[in-house]
Scaffold this motif. Sequence first.
Motif, short mmCIF file in Angstrom:
data_model
loop_
_atom_site.label_atom_id
_atom_site.label_comp_id
_atom_site.label_asym_id
_atom_site.label_seq_id
_atom_site.Cartn_x
_atom_site.Cartn_y
_atom_site.Cartn_z
N UNK A 73 33.94 14.30 45.98
CA UNK A 73 34.78 14.99 45.01
C UNK A 73 33.98 16.08 44.30
N UNK A 74 32.75 15.79 43.90
CA UNK A 74 31.90 16.78 43.22
C UNK A 74 31.57 17.94 44.16
N UNK A 75 31.36 17.65 45.43
CA UNK A 75 31.06 18.70 46.40
C UNK A 75 32.27 19.62 46.55
N UNK A 76 33.46 19.05 46.57
CA UNK A 76 34.68 19.84 46.67
C UNK A 76 34.86 20.72 45.43
N UNK A 77 34.60 20.17 44.27
CA UNK A 77 34.73 20.94 43.02
C UNK A 77 33.70 22.05 42.98
N UNK A 78 32.48 21.75 43.39
CA UNK A 78 31.42 22.76 43.39
C UNK A 78 31.76 23.90 44.36
N UNK A 79 32.29 23.57 45.53
CA UNK A 79 32.67 24.59 46.50
C UNK A 79 33.79 25.47 45.96
N UNK A 80 34.73 24.87 45.27
CA UNK A 80 35.84 25.65 44.71
C UNK A 80 35.35 26.53 43.57
N UNK A 81 34.38 26.09 42.78
CA UNK A 81 33.81 26.93 41.72
C UNK A 81 33.04 28.11 42.32
N UNK A 82 32.32 27.86 43.41
CA UNK A 82 31.59 28.93 44.07
C UNK A 82 32.57 29.96 44.63
N UNK A 83 33.67 29.50 45.16
CA UNK A 83 34.69 30.39 45.70
C UNK A 83 35.31 31.24 44.59
N UNK A 84 35.54 30.63 43.45
CA UNK A 84 36.10 31.38 42.31
C UNK A 84 35.12 32.43 41.80
N UNK A 85 33.84 32.14 41.82
CA UNK A 85 32.83 33.11 41.37
C UNK A 85 32.75 34.30 42.31
N UNK A 86 32.88 34.06 43.61
CA UNK A 86 32.80 35.15 44.57
C UNK A 86 34.03 36.02 44.54
N UNK A 87 35.16 35.49 44.12
CA UNK A 87 36.39 36.26 44.03
C UNK A 87 36.39 37.18 42.80
N UNK A 88 35.64 36.85 41.80
CA UNK A 88 35.62 37.65 40.57
C UNK A 88 34.76 38.81 40.72
#
Length: 93
Positions: A78-93
Motif C-alpha cells: 500500500x505504501x509503495x502504491x501511495x509513493x508511486x502515485x505521489x511521484x506521478x503527481x509531482x511529475x505532472x506538475x
Amino acid sequence: MGYVYAVLWLIIALTLFVRFRKESKAVYLFSAYFLILSGWWLADELLIVNLMDGIYAWILRGFSVIILLTAVFVYYKDRKRISASEQENKTQE
C-alpha cells in the motif's frame, strides 16, 4: 481476568475499524485479528479446555505470525502504491 482481555481486544478491533480504516488496508486485517483474539480469550474463559496452553497456544502463535507477516506485506504494498502515485503527481506538475 480473561474477560477483561476479551473486552480489550474487542474495543481495539472496533476502534481500528471505525477510526483508522482509511489509513491502510492492513487495518482491516488487524481489526479482524483483534476480533478473533477477543473470541479466543472469551472461549478460553468459557470452555474447560485451556486455550492458552499446549498445542492451542502454538496454534495462536502461528496464526499471529501469519497475520503479522501478511499485514506487513499489505502495508508495504500500500505504501509503495501511495509513493508511486505521489511521484506521478509531482511529475505532472
